[in-house]
Design an enzyme around this catalytic site. Structure first.
Site, PDB file in Angstrom:
ATOM      1  N   ILE A  18       0.824  -1.201   0.000  1.00  0.00           N
ATOM      2  CA  ILE A  18       0.000   0.000   0.000  1.00  0.00           C
ATOM      3  C   ILE A  18       0.863   1.258   0.000  1.00  0.00           C
ATOM      4  CG2 ILE A  18      -1.600   1.344   1.424  1.00  0.00           C
ATOM      5  CD1 ILE A  18      -2.912  -1.282   2.245  1.00  0.00           C
ATOM      6  N   ASP A  75      15.088   2.597   9.192  1.00  0.00           N
ATOM      7  CA  ASP A  75      14.573   1.525  10.030  1.00  0.00           C
ATOM      8  C   ASP A  75      13.769   2.181  11.145  1.00  0.00           C
ATOM      9  OD1 ASP A  75      14.020  -0.568  11.715  1.00  0.00           O
ATOM     10  OD2 ASP A  75      16.084  -1.307  11.828  1.00  0.00           O
ATOM     11  N   TYR A 177      -2.683  -8.075  16.421  1.00  0.00           N
ATOM     12  CA  TYR A 177      -3.074  -7.286  15.250  1.00  0.00           C
ATOM     13  C   TYR A 177      -4.249  -6.379  15.594  1.00  0.00           C
ATOM     14  CZ  TYR A 177      -4.444  -6.619  10.294  1.00  0.00           C
ATOM     15  OH  TYR A 177      -4.763  -6.113   9.060  1.00  0.00           O
ATOM     16  N   LYS A 181      -4.181  -2.210  15.670  1.00  0.00           N
ATOM     17  CA  LYS A 181      -5.028  -1.407  14.788  1.00  0.00           C
ATOM     18  C   LYS A 181      -6.013  -0.558  15.593  1.00  0.00           C
ATOM     19  CE  LYS A 181      -3.159  -2.538  10.906  1.00  0.00           C
ATOM     20  NZ  LYS A 181      -2.276  -1.533  10.255  1.00  0.00           N
ATOM     21  N   THR A 212      -1.786  -6.324  -3.087  1.00  0.00           N
ATOM     22  CA  THR A 212      -0.361  -6.188  -2.793  1.00  0.00           C
ATOM     23  C   THR A 212       0.380  -7.394  -3.353  1.00  0.00           C
ATOM     24  OG1 THR A 212      -0.573  -7.342  -0.683  1.00  0.00           O
ATOM     25  CG2 THR A 212      -0.891  -4.935  -0.660  1.00  0.00           C
TER      26      THR A 212
END
Length: 278
Positions: A18, A75, A177, A181, A212
């Site tokens: 993305i 990084d 996850y 989010k 992707t």
């Protein structure tokens, strides 16, 4: 806020996926786009957990586009490198108009050996996955916005976009996850609260199923009929920047496909993705 032509944009995590698509879209609209990433060459990409996508490759794609691309090897596990990328962007092109917090190492190493550890219950999750999502991705979004905000506040103009997903609102296969989010959504909402008196917007933005590199390698397992190109969400971000009522959207969670309907934006293949809902 204005036209994206000549807007100064910083997109984190743009080697692939993305982030790369957003960068290409903004470049196509004539923006001055700065990107961060760790994977510089195709040979590095070949041994990366995602197997492909490099900053060198992005530079090749960008060569024919009207905008200007500046690459910052970064990084985001190191706050100093994140802050340096912001400072170097400002030194090169002036104050940043649009920040897209996209850097996300959380999808790396979903399979360890032959074990798909992504779907394990939270008590069996490896702690490196927490560090990738929380200590790197989420922290980098905060550090980037913290560094960018003073310039936006001084000019009373700017947009911060956190790329998030439905895992914030429903269980989506992995507890860490979902936590990360949900935190990205809350971060955008609280950024918006602090920025509102200064005319600066912050939102959380949900893509749909995006084509992707990783998704296309596993396309047989997905229903691709309503999928989105990586560039699609970039067009939506450009639409947000042009929206005279952007401040009314600040602080909210927005679905890219729904905003595309509002802005009359089609994907690069002419299709109009249907917004996903709970």
């Amino acid at each position: 806020m204005g036209n994206t032509n000549n807007a100064v944009c910083l997109v984190t995590g743009a080697s692939r996926g993305i982030g790369r698509g957003i960068a290409l879209t903004l470049l196509a609209e004539g923006a001055r786009v700065h990107v961060t990433g760790r994977t510089v060459t195709d040979s590095q990409a070949a041994v990366h957990p995602q197997l492909e996508g490099s900053l060198d490759g992005l530079q090749v794609e960008a060569a024919s586009l009207p905008g200007t691309l500046t690459i910052h090897v970064c990084d985001h596990a190191d706050d100093a490198q994140t802050e340096r990328a912001v400072a170097d962007t400002v030194a090169t092109d002036g104050p940043i108009d649009i920040l897209v917090n996209n850097a996300w190492p959380g999808y790396e190493n979903m399979v360890e050996g032959e074990d798909f550890t992504w779907i394990r219950p939270f008590w069996e999750q490896p702690m490196w996955r927490w560090r990738s999502m929380m200590d790197v991705a989420l922290r980098a979004a905060f550090v980037s916005a913290r560094a960018v905000a003073p310039g936006m506040v001084a000019r009373r103009s700017g947009l911060v976009v956190n790329i998030s997903f439905w895992a914030a609102q429903r269980y989506d296969g992995n507890a860490i996850y979902g936590i990360a989010k949900a935190a990205a959504d809350k971060m955008a909402a609280d950024f918006a609260h602090d920025l509102r008196p200064h005319g600066v917007a912050a939102i959380s933005l949900y893509p749909g199923l995006v084509r992707t590199e990783a998704v296309m390698r596993n396309a047989e397992y997905f229903d691709m009929s309503n999928s989105e190109s990586p560039q699609f969400i970039g067009h939506v971000i450009a639409g947000l920047w042009r929206d005279a009522a952007l401040m009314d959207k600040s602080g909210g969670v927005h679905v890219a496909a729904a905003l595309a309907q509002e802005y009359d934006i089609a994907d690069i293949d002419g299709k109009r993705p249907v917004p996903l809902t709970l």
